[in-house]
Design a protein around this motif. Structure first.
Motif, PDB file in Angstrom:
ATOM      1  N   THR A  94       0.842  -1.192   0.000  1.00 54.19           N
ATOM      2  CA  THR A  94       0.000   0.000   0.000  1.00 54.19           C
ATOM      3  C   THR A  94       0.880   1.246   0.000  1.00 54.19           C
ATOM      4  OG1 THR A  94      -0.083   0.154   2.409  1.00 54.19           O
ATOM      5  CG2 THR A  94      -1.734  -1.235   1.344  1.00 54.19           C
ATOM      6  N   LEU A 353       0.140  -1.224  -7.896  1.00 52.86           N
ATOM      7  CA  LEU A 353      -1.151  -1.773  -7.507  1.00 52.86           C
ATOM      8  C   LEU A 353      -1.277  -3.243  -7.889  1.00 52.86           C
ATOM      9  CD1 LEU A 353      -3.673   1.079  -8.381  1.00 52.86           C
ATOM     10  CD2 LEU A 353      -3.033   0.267  -6.103  1.00 52.86           C
ATOM     11  N   ALA A 356       0.743  -5.322  -5.551  1.00 49.57           N
ATOM     12  CA  ALA A 356       0.110  -5.348  -4.238  1.00 49.57           C
ATOM     13  C   ALA A 356      -1.070  -6.309  -4.216  1.00 49.57           C
ATOM     14  CB  ALA A 356      -0.335  -3.945  -3.852  1.00 49.57           C
ATOM     15  N   VAL A 357      -1.879  -6.296  -5.275  1.00 45.19           N
ATOM     16  CA  VAL A 357      -3.021  -7.210  -5.353  1.00 45.19           C
ATOM     17  C   VAL A 357      -2.539  -8.661  -5.348  1.00 45.19           C
ATOM     18  CG1 VAL A 357      -4.879  -8.023  -6.858  1.00 45.19           C
ATOM     19  CG2 VAL A 357      -4.569  -5.567  -6.476  1.00 45.19           C
ATOM     20  N   ARG A 388      -7.357  -2.653  -2.598  1.00 44.25           N
ATOM     21  CA  ARG A 388      -6.378  -2.573  -3.695  1.00 44.25           C
ATOM     22  C   ARG A 388      -7.022  -2.923  -5.032  1.00 44.25           C
ATOM     23  NH1 ARG A 388      -4.203  -0.953   0.150  1.00 44.25           N
ATOM     24  NH2 ARG A 388      -5.148   0.865  -0.785  1.00 44.25           N
ATOM     25  N   GLU A 391      -8.999   0.077  -6.144  1.00 43.64           N
ATOM     26  CA  GLU A 391      -8.112   1.133  -6.635  1.00 43.64           C
ATOM     27  C   GLU A 391      -7.582   0.791  -8.022  1.00 43.64           C
ATOM     28  OE1 GLU A 391      -5.038   1.915  -3.870  1.00 43.64           O
ATOM     29  OE2 GLU A 391      -6.373   2.665  -2.304  1.00 43.64           O
TER      30      GLU A 391
END
Length: 597
Positions: A94, A353, A356-357, A388, A391
């Motif tokens: 994040t 992103l 992170a996912v 996430r 986003e």
């Protein structure tokens, strides 16, 4: 070096020394079962001594500390302290995690999960590293530690001084040998010019083998070895392992000298030699920094060893030496550094992103399959994963709108083609070289340190806004905060011809991207601007003020879309201002669609 660093070094020394001591004690026990020479056992204690005094060694894949349980402890707990008090854990993957790390929080790995977190506390809308055991109690613990070491050292020196005073009337019997009624038992005293002290009336064969025993100590450097280990005991006075090791060391070096005497004079002196040990048992000095005495240590065990002694075979001696050498290498070596895990380059916010996912999805699967992970933490992982994903979807939708021009009416992120601001940037190496040279000269003149994020005065910040680099060629402007929640124009009358900045509101930790290529004139903090960045694009520059965190430093070159920092959130909007030729420009008037809900 601060108190926490000193405490960490001392703890590393005592822990790695204790691990080495346990291994050496176990190996010496096994060598004793096979009647190996005690000289080998005595030499092994030098390895323990080095580990108690030196916090590093050479690197090797065969290090004892490369074993998984030991490596995990020394690689993880060596750089992290136990947390104390209340704190908030921010999961990796994040923007807020990166902001927490930039604020000084140490990343911590969750065992069993391929996931890290940063422990922080929130105060006045800002993130601060959580308190740790070392950082909170280190000053007191280090002072207590060093005070105990000083007391032990002083006590040892006092014993040594009293002994020197007691034997001051001993007279010289021969070169390096002194005797007298004041000497109760044979021992060696002194370090620069050591002397052998013998009781008065000692003569014949008994004097011969006792003198041989003490001279063996001198030839092997045992007094200096004992002194060095005494210093280790003083430094680690609270560790029971080091006291046990000191006692075992004395036992082994005395037994090694006993065996040397028997090898030199033969087995015929066993009975008389054992009688002498019993005669002088407990008569010599004992304690830290005191000399080696003939009947000082473990007399009963030494007598049994003398009576059972048989000259070891050459093959056994060679095997014992090989085992000792391997153990020494394993204990003295530090584990080789693991090759760094290749990470994909953060070429865009979407890359961050996406990764992170993926990481959160893997962590959710691992946590879901484990009964040891608390359900509350599983719920936090699910919430972070969903956030996430949302986003990422919002980013893709916004990116598609940028690409096709299909913005909704009144979309505040819409930079219409008729209103696109032409900015100056270039990839010409010569122009960049000249710009950087100009920048260095400006930094020296205005007292700015390049490559640092530091505090500056408001005057230095204003000087940065007036600085120009003279780069040329054109590019288009990128909206700096793709996931903003609100934008507005600061109210109030213009002062000195300066237009009010555009206010961009977003969640805490929302990323801020560079609007175009440029040069970071200043990345710093000032009373009026908070954390701020001035990015120069030739005759124009942007001021990003009141940020929560910065990811660039003064003097760095940035490209369009590069991550510059994170928003503070919680009612503290980004203040965005535009300057051209040193004059404030009406950014909100040039981009009216940027102002809205």
């Amino acid at each position: 070096m601060n108190w926490a660093s000193i405490f960490r070094v001392l703890m590393t020394l005592t822990l790695q020394g204790s691990v080495a001591l346990v291994l050496v004690a176990l190996l010496n026990f096994i060598l004793g079962l096979f009647k190996a020479p005690r000289r080998v056992c005595a030499l092994l204690w030098s390895v323990v001594l080095l580990r108690f005094l030196i916090p590093f060694g050479f690197t090797s894949p065969f290090s004892l500390y490369a074993l998984q349980p030991v490596r995990q402890y020394f690689t993880e707990s060596r750089v992290t302290d136990s947390l104390v008090g209340d704190y908030e854990a921010i999961v990796s993957g994040t923007p807020e995690f990166e902001y927490a790390v930039a604020a000084g929080a140490q990343p911590r790995r969750i065992r069993g999960l391929d996931l890290e977190y940063a422990a922080v506390v929130r105060q006045d809308g800002k993130l601060y590293p959580a308190r740790t055991l070392g950082g909170t109690y280190a000053p007191l613990l280090v002072r207590l530690w060093l005070g105990g070491a000083a007391f032990c050292l002083a006590a040892g020196l006092a014993r040594y001084g009293l002994l020197r005073r007691r034997v001051r009337f001993a007279y010289k019997a021969e070169a390096g040998v002194y005797t007298g009624a004041c000497v109760a038992a044979p021992f060696v005293l002194g370090f620069l010019r050591p002397r052998i002290y013998l009781p008065a009336g000692l003569s014949g064969p008994e004097r011969e083998y006792i003198l041989l025993h003490e001279r063996t100590h001198l030839r092997r450097g045992d007094p200096w070895f004992k002194l060095a280990f005494s210093l280790a005991v003083c430094l680690h006075w609270w560790n029971p392992w080091v006291w046990m090791g000191y006692k075992c060391l004395l036992s082994d070096i005395e037994a090694a000298c006993d065996q040397a005497v028997l090898r030199a004079l033969g087995s015929g002196v066993k009975a008389d030699y054992s009688q002498s040990l019993l005669q002088f048992a407990g008569g010599g000095p004992a304690g830290l920094a005191t000399p080696l005495a003939f009947g000082e240590t473990a007399v009963k065990a030494r007598v049994k060893q003398v009576l059972r002694y048989k000259k070891p075979r050459a093959a056994l001696t060679a095997l014992a030496a090989a085992a000792a050498l391997l153990a020494a290498c394993a204990v003295l070596a530090d584990p080789a550094a693991a090759p760094p895990t290749p990470q994909p380059a953060d070429t865009s916010y979407r890359d961050q992103l996406t990764r992170a996912v993926a990481e959160l999805e893997q962590a959710r699967q691992t946590a879901g399959a484990s009964a040891l992970v608390p359900s509350a933490f599983k719920a936090e992982l699910d919430a972070a994963y969903e956030q996430r994903v949302a986003e990422l979807q919002a980013y893709d939708e916004r990116h598609a709108a940028y690409s096709t021009g299909s913005f909704a009416a009144g979309d505040p992120t819409r930079p219409s083609s008729s209103e696109s601001l032409q900015m100056d940037h270039t990839d010409d190496p010569e122009l960049w070289e000249q710009a950087l040279a100009d920048h260095e000269a400006w930094a020296a003149q205005n007292g700015v340190q390049l490559g640092l994020v530091t505090d500056v005065t408001d005057e230095q910040a204003q000087a940065a806004l007036d600085f120009q680099t003279g780069l040329s060629s054109a590019g288009t402007l990128l909206y700096p905060v793709p996931n903003q929640t609100h934008s507005d124009r600061q109210t109030g009358a213009e002062e000195g011809g300066a237009y009010p900045p555009v206010l961009i509101q977003a969640a805490q930790g929302a990323p801020l991207f560079s609007m175009t290529d440029g040069l970071v004139v200043l990345a710093a903090s000032s009373p009026a601007m908070g954390r701020f960045i001035v990015v120069n694009h030739g005759p124009s520059c942007f001021l990003y003020a009141d940020l929560g965190g910065l990811t660039v430093t003064s003097g760095s070159r940035v490209t369009r879309g590069q991550l510059l920092g994170y928003l503070a959130g919680e009612g503290r909007p980004l203040r965005l201002s535009f300057y051209e030729d040193g004059l404030s420009q009406d950014l909100a008037g040039s981009f009216p669609n940027w102002i809205g809900g």
